[in-house]
Design an enzyme around this catalytic site. Structure first.
Site, short mmCIF file in Angstrom:
data_model
loop_
_atom_site.label_atom_id
_atom_site.label_comp_id
_atom_site.label_asym_id
_atom_site.label_seq_id
_atom_site.Cartn_x
_atom_site.Cartn_y
_atom_site.Cartn_z
CG ASP A 13 28.58 -23.23 -40.08
OD1 ASP A 13 29.58 -23.61 -39.55
OD2 ASP A 13 27.70 -22.74 -39.71
CG ASP A 15 27.23 -25.24 -33.94
OD1 ASP A 15 26.55 -25.85 -33.32
OD2 ASP A 15 28.28 -25.69 -34.15
#
Length: 223
Positions: A13, A15
């Site tokens: 991922d 953020d």
């Protein structure tokens, strides 16, 4: 604890996992709420982490209620956030060491994010990380966003690796749900969201940070 299967690739991922952006977003949203004499409790922000913009907007409209103008609020948040991001976003602990290890064993890696391509290129480009990944799956790449497994399935396809032999690294609950539904060995590295019993059931491990993940993968990655 070891992983249940050999590891051929890693999907990240962005953020809250690669970059420390979630706290800046929270700060910008909180300041914009105060500017219109409203409050954005941390618990409400937590509900939005990992969601699409449409779902987050629905939470905001319900929370702020009558008289709230979503477009004006977003414009203020963007302006504040742009100012904060101008100097770049800090990397999360262990990112460079993790990527160095994957380089040393020749393991492919991808980013699967709910953010847009422009955001990804801005943040990872500023950090000098764009050329350290083999594939990028962004909001524009998919029809269904997290918690649907499509972002992670597309990442595995782009890498040419069976999802079952991919490790997915996530900080959000919806990200964990997406990666687990794709059949990946999912590791949660908590940022603003604590692991729940559901998360513990879906993950092969809850890690303190990416240093811990690197140590785990040092003996697990297969070429």
């Amino acid at each position: 604890m070891t992983l249940p299967r050999p590891v051929s690739a890693v999907v990240f991922d962005m953020d809250g996992l690669l970059i420390d952006s979630e706290r800046l977003i929270l700060k910008a949203m909180d300041e914009a709420a105060r500017a219109i004499a409203r409050e954005l409790p941390f618990e409400v922000f937590q509900q939005m982490v990992g969601l699409t913009h449409a779902h987050s907007d629905a939470i905001l409209v319900e929370h702020f209620g009558e008289g709230f103008v979503l477009a004006d609020y977003h414009a203020d948040v963007r302006a504040r956030l742009n100012d904060m991001l101008a100097a770049g976003v800090a990397l999360k602990s262990g990112v460079v060491e993790m990527l160095d290890h994957l380089d040393s064993v020749g393991a492919p890696r991808a980013v699967a994010t709910s953010s847009g391509r422009n955001s990804l290129e801005t943040h990872l480009g500023h950090a000098g990380l764009l050329d350290r990944f083999d594939a990028f799956i962004t909001r524009e790449s998919v029809t269904n966003s997290k918690p649907h497994p499509e972002p992670y399935l597309k990442a595995a396809e782009a890498l040419g690796v069976d999802p079952a032999h991919c490790v997915a690294l996530e900080d959000s609950h919806n990200g964990v749900r997406a990666a687990a539904a794709a059949g990946m060995m999912t590791i949660m590295v908590p940022d603003l969201l604590d692991p729940t019993e559901e998360m513990r059931g879906l993950c092969v491990r809850i890690a303190r940070d990416l240093h811990e993940v690197r140590d785990l993968l040092q003996v697990m990655v297969r070429k």
